[in-house]
Design an enzyme around this catalytic site. Structure first.
Site, PDB file in Angstrom:
ATOM      1  N   HIS A   1      -2.380   7.569 -23.908  1.00 13.02           N
ATOM      2  CA  HIS A   1      -2.841   7.153 -22.587  1.00 13.02           C
ATOM      3  C   HIS A   1      -3.323   5.701 -22.585  1.00 13.02           C
ATOM      4  O   HIS A   1      -3.089   4.960 -21.625  1.00 13.02           O
ATOM      5  CB  HIS A   1      -3.970   8.074 -22.119  1.00 13.02           C
ATOM      6  CG  HIS A   1      -4.451   7.804 -20.736  1.00 13.02           C
ATOM      7  ND1 HIS A   1      -3.719   8.130 -19.612  1.00 13.02           N
ATOM      8  CD2 HIS A   1      -5.601   7.239 -20.277  1.00 13.02           C
ATOM      9  CE1 HIS A   1      -4.393   7.778 -18.538  1.00 13.02           C
ATOM     10  NE2 HIS A   1      -5.534   7.239 -18.907  1.00 13.02           N
TER      11      HIS A   1
ATOM     12  N   TYR B   1      -0.257   3.311 -25.277  1.00 12.68           N
ATOM     13  CA  TYR B   1       1.177   3.304 -24.951  1.00 12.68           C
ATOM     14  C   TYR B   1       2.039   3.308 -26.224  1.00 12.68           C
ATOM     15  O   TYR B   1       3.011   2.560 -26.329  1.00 12.68           O
ATOM     16  CB  TYR B   1       1.532   2.092 -24.092  1.00 12.68           C
ATOM     17  CG  TYR B   1       0.959   2.095 -22.689  1.00 12.68           C
ATOM     18  CD1 TYR B   1       0.119   3.109 -22.247  1.00 12.68           C
ATOM     19  CD2 TYR B   1       1.264   1.081 -21.799  1.00 12.68           C
ATOM     20  CE1 TYR B   1      -0.406   3.101 -20.970  1.00 12.68           C
ATOM     21  CE2 TYR B   1       0.747   1.069 -20.509  1.00 12.68           C
ATOM     22  CZ  TYR B   1      -0.079   2.084 -20.103  1.00 12.68           C
ATOM     23  OH  TYR B   1      -0.590   2.089 -18.826  1.00 12.68           O
TER      24      TYR B   1
ATOM     25  N   GLU C   1      -2.132   3.494 -10.896  1.00 11.37           N
ATOM     26  CA  GLU C   1      -2.661   4.364 -11.941  1.00 11.37           C
ATOM     27  C   GLU C   1      -2.208   5.804 -11.691  1.00 11.37           C
ATOM     28  O   GLU C   1      -1.824   6.176 -10.581  1.00 11.37           O
ATOM     29  CB  GLU C   1      -4.196   4.320 -11.963  1.00 11.37           C
ATOM     30  CG  GLU C   1      -4.780   3.187 -12.785  1.00 11.37           C
ATOM     31  CD  GLU C   1      -4.597   3.383 -14.282  1.00 11.37           C
ATOM     32  OE1 GLU C   1      -4.196   4.493 -14.708  1.00 11.37           O
ATOM     33  OE2 GLU C   1      -4.854   2.433 -15.027  1.00 11.37           O
TER      34      GLU C   1
ATOM     35  N   HIS D   1      -3.433   9.970 -12.287  1.00 15.55           N
ATOM     36  CA  HIS D   1      -4.515  10.899 -12.608  1.00 15.55           C
ATOM     37  C   HIS D   1      -3.927  12.306 -12.569  1.00 15.55           C
ATOM     38  O   HIS D   1      -4.321  13.156 -11.771  1.00 15.55           O
ATOM     39  CB  HIS D   1      -5.690  10.743 -11.644  1.00 15.55           C
ATOM     40  CG  HIS D   1      -6.978  10.458 -12.340  1.00 15.55           C
ATOM     41  ND1 HIS D   1      -8.179  10.991 -11.971  1.00 15.55           N
ATOM     42  CD2 HIS D   1      -7.248   9.696 -13.424  1.00 15.55           C
ATOM     43  CE1 HIS D   1      -9.137  10.560 -12.773  1.00 15.55           C
ATOM     44  NE2 HIS D   1      -8.590   9.779 -13.669  1.00 15.55           N
TER      45      HIS D   1
ATOM     46  N   ASP E   1     -13.449  -2.704 -15.255  1.00 12.44           N
ATOM     47  CA  ASP E   1     -14.021  -1.453 -14.774  1.00 12.44           C
ATOM     48  C   ASP E   1     -14.030  -0.430 -15.896  1.00 12.44           C
ATOM     49  O   ASP E   1     -13.260  -0.524 -16.863  1.00 12.44           O
ATOM     50  CB  ASP E   1     -13.234  -0.928 -13.577  1.00 12.44           C
ATOM     51  CG  ASP E   1     -12.086  -0.022 -13.988  1.00 12.44           C
ATOM     52  OD1 ASP E   1     -11.125  -0.531 -14.602  1.00 12.44           O
ATOM     53  OD2 ASP E   1     -12.152   1.186 -13.704  1.00 12.44           O
TER      54      ASP E   1
ATOM     55  N   ASP F   1       4.794  -0.294 -11.589  1.00 10.96           N
ATOM     56  CA  ASP F   1       5.387   1.022 -11.806  1.00 10.96           C
ATOM     57  C   ASP F   1       4.408   1.969 -12.471  1.00 10.96           C
ATOM     58  O   ASP F   1       3.508   1.555 -13.190  1.00 10.96           O
ATOM     59  CB  ASP F   1       6.663   0.924 -12.644  1.00 10.96           C
ATOM     60  CG  ASP F   1       6.427   0.261 -13.995  1.00 10.96           C
ATOM     61  OD1 ASP F   1       5.441   0.583 -14.669  1.00 10.96           O
ATOM     62  OD2 ASP F   1       7.243  -0.590 -14.382  1.00 10.96           O
TER      63      ASP F   1
ATOM     64  N   ASN G   1       1.613   1.459 -15.301  1.00 14.04           N
ATOM     65  CA  ASN G   1       0.904   2.503 -16.016  1.00 14.04           C
ATOM     66  C   ASN G   1       1.949   3.450 -16.590  1.00 14.04           C
ATOM     67  O   ASN G   1       3.024   3.623 -16.017  1.00 14.04           O
ATOM     68  CB  ASN G   1      -0.017   3.252 -15.044  1.00 14.04           C
ATOM     69  CG  ASN G   1      -0.718   4.430 -15.682  1.00 14.04           C
ATOM     70  OD1 ASN G   1      -1.609   4.257 -16.493  1.00 14.04           O
ATOM     71  ND2 ASN G   1      -0.305   5.635 -15.319  1.00 14.04           N
TER      72      ASN G   1
ATOM     73  N   SER H   1       2.308   7.424 -18.105  1.00 16.93           N
ATOM     74  CA  SER H   1       1.687   8.741 -18.273  1.00 16.93           C
ATOM     75  C   SER H   1       2.709   9.679 -18.901  1.00 16.93           C
ATOM     76  O   SER H   1       3.655  10.123 -18.236  1.00 16.93           O
ATOM     77  CB  SER H   1       1.213   9.291 -16.925  1.00 16.93           C
ATOM     78  OG  SER H   1       0.688  10.593 -17.070  1.00 16.93           O
TER      79      SER H   1
END
Length: 745
Positions: free
Chosen positions: A34, A37, A95, A97, A271, A514, A552, A554
């Protein structure tokens, strides 16, 4: 999860000793798929990320791109130079989730919104728009509907409370997402050349200041949780890894961030997302080639007796880490207090290692002084923590090409199935829950091919000459039917489709980000499909002259139900002169003609028609020069004679034309065969125009222009194909397309 033997050996060799328990946990999270990469980074070099508009590219919390002048916005991106861009900047990021949204759909989706908004803030920008792309299992399954309702509620609650409009996105239903939905959220922010900051520490001796909510124990191990397949008991066992959001604290943090920027108190910022404070602070200083000394007990906490590992890795929401000059620390504290936010000076930037220490509290809860004996829980090179994970070299197999097997159903059945499919149906039930007008920038909202926001900062006299400003167009989505049928060409089609969405409102592409979603990369077929979508997306964006400025990844979106389809969500922004755009609804005027601009293909692979009615086929051929094709569509949509314009995509011409029908306007269309009716080849535009010669003159020989039929002043859709005719009234179309609202009401 735990460190693999090879990672443990690598870390031990670098440190010259065994890692402490806190170091081991920090490496486990920062070296997870995560964060690091490890399986995807070797493939990401395929993307082209540079251009005269790109100020900050991949690698930061969000990208930064410059906005063209109103005049330059009318030209294709390949014909612009650096002089065509202004000092008004946009930030752009995306992002995922996914795992959290399966375990807890409301909080998982809500905190996904919060995270991408803070990515925007950390670049010195004010968030102005959100776009969400959502993917769920078959709509007829109760669990899919439960996840769908919870995710939409979470996004709407958080976005509405913080006052950031959700203006664009997509929703797809596919059986491949039954055990693992995908929730991808993009955010656009507004800043300028004098205001933006980066997540790169600048100067040893500067203070590290934590501003925002207190740190609790929620979200512990979230990064490692997102780097493994979902188990059958994920909804109960993995609940502690899901963060809990507080949108009202986020809103105060947004305004506090603005005040800090106005006062020029921020040197750099990041952040707190994946891996919490450990991830944000180590990555911040690593980018600057520096180190840090952090005193963990200084972190303001909401729970008693928190241990160093918990303080460092908790993913509690609504927190920012700032690099601040020592002389400005008191002023930062004052502003945090003004917005009722916690504030802790947790350490400083150094020239050495990334070091975290911890002082136990005395009996009675009081912390010992700085001179007391302290425990060093982390002492490692920051760059090794942030970037030292070795990349994976995994095998991959090539995806197969489907054969041609077409369904044997009546035209009436085919039209009914495709028009009433939850994937092609109206998404009004979704976007009516979002406040898409807050901020008073939204000129074209959800329901169109792309949203349009007003950038009045670029209008010379915005109160009188709004047309001289720049319109910002936003679109986002993918198509799992396309990419599961043909990963490479399907991903190319996703890029062309998003660019065509922008063109349908008269905008030219500016930049893209993307969100690359896939299953377990250790499976060669899954990794092969993932590699194909990366290459397809990269090649198409290069052909469109659109830099991919961030993104990002995933992976491990796998469950007992199997892997998700390869899903390359693309969010793309474009610009146009002015804020107006043609609508998608037909006018019913007697002086117009109906045209299709763009070239189709004699293939049905990936079409909703095959999904609903059975069968398979090769994927459609795509435009040889996508940039020219998209520019032709944008030119046509911008003509004064264009009354309505609608991109051809999901469901083909049948769904596009049905969506254009109103109570007072319809179409009579005759097509040569089923392929022409249902194929989904991207890069086409249905246009209602008062001047067909102007349309043909505008595109020249670039793309074909054909007339599929006639617009009428009767609210009816009439389609004739190879001797069969289907007629639907506007009311019947609306009823069929309201399947989501009807089933969830």
């Amino acid at each position: 999860m735990s460190l693999s033997d090879s990672d443990h050996e690598r870390i031990t060799a670098e440190l010259g000793r065994e890692p402490t328990p806190v170091e081991a946990a920090l490496f486990e999270n920062l070296w997870s798929e995560h964060c690091a990469y490890r399986s995807s980074r070797p493939l990401l070099g395929a993307f082209e990320s540079e251009g005269p508009q790109v100020v900050v590219g991949p690698g930061d919390d969000a990208a930064v791109v410059a906005v063209p002048s109103p005049e330059a916005a009318t030209r294709p991106p390949g014909e612009r130079s650096e002089d065509d861009y202004t000092d008004t900047y946009l930030t752009f990021g995306i992002e995922s989730h996914n795992h959290p949204s399966y375990v807890d759909p409301f909080d998982g989706a809500a905190t996904g919104v919060g995270g991408i908004v803070r990515d925007t803030m950390s670049m010195g920008a004010y968030p102005i728009a959100l776009a969400d792309s959502l993917y769920f299992g078959s709509f007829d399954r109760d669990h899919s509907r439960y996840l769908f309702e919870g995710v939409v509620e979470g996004i709407s609650h958080y976005g509405n409370c913080i006052g950031v409009p959700t203006v664009a996105g997509s929703v797809d239903f596919h059986e491949g997402y039954e055990g693992n939905p995908l929730v991808n959220v993009a955010c656009v922010g507004l800043t300028d050349a004098d205001r933006y900051v980066t997540a790169e520490a600048q100067q040893p001796g500067n203070a590290l200041v934590l501003v925002g909510n207190a740190t609790g124990r929620d979200g512990l191990g979230g990064a490692s949780f997102a780097s493994e397949d979902l188990g059958e008991d994920a909804e109960t066992e993995d609940r502690p890894a899901v963060q809990v959001g507080d949108p009202y604290a986020e809103k105060r943090l947004i305004e506090c961030n603005e005040a800090l920027l106005d006062a020029e108190l921020v040197v750099s910022a990041r952040d707190l997302g994946a891996a919490g404070l450990g991830g944000a602070s180590s990555e911040l200083v690593a980018k600057g080639g520096l180190g840090a000394h952090i005193q963990l007990e200084r972190v303001h906490q909401r729970e008693p007796n928190m241990r160093p590992l918990e303080i460092l890795l908790a993913e509690s929401q609504e927190r920012m880490c700032y690099e601040v000059r020592p002389e400005d620390v008191d002023r930062v504290r004052e502003l945090a207090e003004r917005f009722d936010l916690g504030c802790s000076v947790i350490g400083e930037v150094t020239e050495g290692n990334y070091v975290c220490t911890f002082a136990e509290s005395e009996e009675g809860g009081e912390r010992q002084g700085d001179d007391a004996e302290r425990e060093t829980v982390v002492d490692a090179p920051a760059e090794f923590l942030a970037d030292g994970a070795p990349m994976n070299d995994l095998p991959m197999t090539e995806p197969e090409t489907p054969s041609r097997e077409l369904p044997d159903v009546s035209l009436e059945t085919a039209v009914d199935e495709v028009v009433s499919s939850p994937t092609t149906a109206s998404k009004r039930w979704v976007y009516r829950q979002y406040d898409h007008e807050v901020g008073v920038r939204t000129a074209v909202g959800p329901g169109a091919d792309a949203a349009v926001l007003a950038l009045r900062e670029l209008a010379p006299e915005p109160d009188e000459n709004a047309g001289d400003g720049v319109g910002l167009a936003i679109t986002a989505g993918a198509n799992p039917n396309w990419t599961s049928t043909a990963p490479y060409d399907g991903a190319r089609a996703v890029a062309i489709e998003n660019a065509a969405n922008l063109a349908a409102v008269g905008a030219r592409p500016l930049a893209a980000v993307d969100c690359l979603n896939g299953g377990n990369p250790e499976k060669p077929d899954v990794y092969g499909a993932f590699g194909a979508v990366v290459d397809g997306l990269a090649d198409a964006c290069a052909g469109l002259d659109v830099p991919v400025v961030g993104g990002n990844v995933s992976l491990y979106n796998d469950s007992a139900a199997g892997p998700v389809p390869p899903t390359p969500t693309l969010a793309m922004i474009g610009t146009k002169r002015g804020y107006d755009a043609p609508g998608i609804e037909l006018s019913g005027r007697p002086d117009t003609e109906l045209l299709v601009v763009g070239k189709g293909s004699d293939r049905l692979g990936g079409a909703e028609y095959l999904v609903r009615c059975g069968g398979s086929d090769r994927f459609p051929a795509l435009p040889a020069d996508p940039a020219d094709a998209v520019e032709a569509l944008a030119t046509v949509a911008s003509l004064e004679s264009t009354v309505a314009a609608h991109d051809v995509s999901h469901g083909g011409l049948v769904v596009t034309l049905a969506e254009m029908v109103t109570d007072e306007a319809g179409v009579d269309v005759s097509l040569p065969d089923r392929t022409a009716a249902f194929e989904e080849a991207p890069g086409r535009l249905v246009v209602e125009t008062t001047d067909p010669d102007a349309v043909r003159g505008a595109v020249g020989d670039t793309v074909p222009v054909e007339s599929p039929g006639e617009p009428t002043d009767v609210g009816r859709f009439s389609l004739s194909v190879d001797g069969e005719t289907v007629t639907l009234s506007a009311v019947e179309i609306a009823t069929k397309r309201a399947v989501i609202e009807r089933e969830l009401s």
